[in-house]
Scaffold this active site. Sequence first.
Site, short mmCIF file in Angstrom:
data_model
loop_
_atom_site.label_atom_id
_atom_site.label_comp_id
_atom_site.label_asym_id
_atom_site.label_seq_id
_atom_site.Cartn_x
_atom_site.Cartn_y
_atom_site.Cartn_z
N ALA A 37 0.81 -1.21 0.00
CA ALA A 37 0.00 0.00 0.00
C ALA A 37 0.86 1.27 0.00
O ALA A 37 2.09 1.23 0.07
CB ALA A 37 -0.94 -0.02 1.21
N HIS A 38 0.17 2.39 -0.06
CA HIS A 38 0.81 3.71 -0.18
C HIS A 38 1.66 4.02 1.05
O HIS A 38 1.28 3.76 2.19
CB HIS A 38 -0.25 4.79 -0.35
CG HIS A 38 -1.29 4.81 0.72
ND1 HIS A 38 -2.34 3.91 0.76
CD2 HIS A 38 -1.45 5.60 1.79
CE1 HIS A 38 -3.09 4.16 1.81
NE2 HIS A 38 -2.58 5.18 2.46
#
Length: 352
Positions: A246-247
Amino acid sequence: WPRRARDILAAVTLGELARRLECPVEGDSAIEIHRVAKIETAGPGDLTFLANPKYASALASTRASAVIAAAGVTGAPCAVIRSATPYLTFARAAQALAPDRRPEPGVHPQAWVAADATVDPTASIGPFVAIGAGARIGARTIIHPHAVIGADSVIGPDCLVHAHVSIREGCTLGARVVVQNGAVIGSDGYGFAQRPDGTHEKIPQTAPVVIEDDVEIGANTTIDRPAVGETRIKSGTKIDNLVQIAHGVVLGRNVLLAAQVGIAGSTVIGDSVTFGGQVGVGGHLTIGDRVKAVGQSGITNSVDADQFVSGYPAIPNNEWRRSSAVFRKLPEMRRQLKALEARLQKIEETDN
């Protein structure tokens, strides 16, 4: 797509191969070796290896022309390459014997390259590749058909980008990065702010993904870009297929992630961490160096360095194993408890 002529490596003598591997040979060094193979299925012309003692019984019956084995291993019916690290030596032998399928340098006429993009003349760009404005492709890098390289992305030297990969705008790949088919680097992170009415407003995800040197990214893996900061995969890390990063995640050096691992946003993973298949890691956590997690573990809290964890929520492996043993006995323990309660009730009734 033009290709070099050497698609199949001509046979190499065992002595020459051993010289390249910097290992001694016992037996006929003039034997020709054509390929590597499993110890059970190898035949004449094949090179195999013995690294796991559980396969020792297969050594005596192998039909391989040669085997890579550690000092002290006996009973081989063929020539032996001696190595202190047989599996590593086998990997290097496999590299030496692998077919050379490198395409010729140049841009295929059916590729599209933006006018201000830069492609090193030694790079190979396949058909139906799209390279966006301002992108830069390094020396000897190979980009296979249908890959998309976004605007202002940078791909370093000696990278290998397989078919249908998407590398979004502004992302950076270092040297010798391998990206397997269908991976997406720089997809939008999952970022939304809730409005007063309960609906959600998208937060623009515009910061970069940085992939350092010698990283491998598996097929259909996704690595998201954040709104601010960066997502970074440090050098030497190897990521399996179908992994979600994820980010804002930072993966340390030499991390190993097996298939279907998922790591939530803004988590920091230390160096030399190993996660088995389907490990899930929560967001905003810190995982220390050299942590190991058994497959399907769920990590919901930060973990100190050098821990070995299992289960959900993940706890130290030894505790999880003891808990699992107890869990299997719970039905019988419940029956025993009910029987004890019944006996106690009878005793109390008798006393009254």
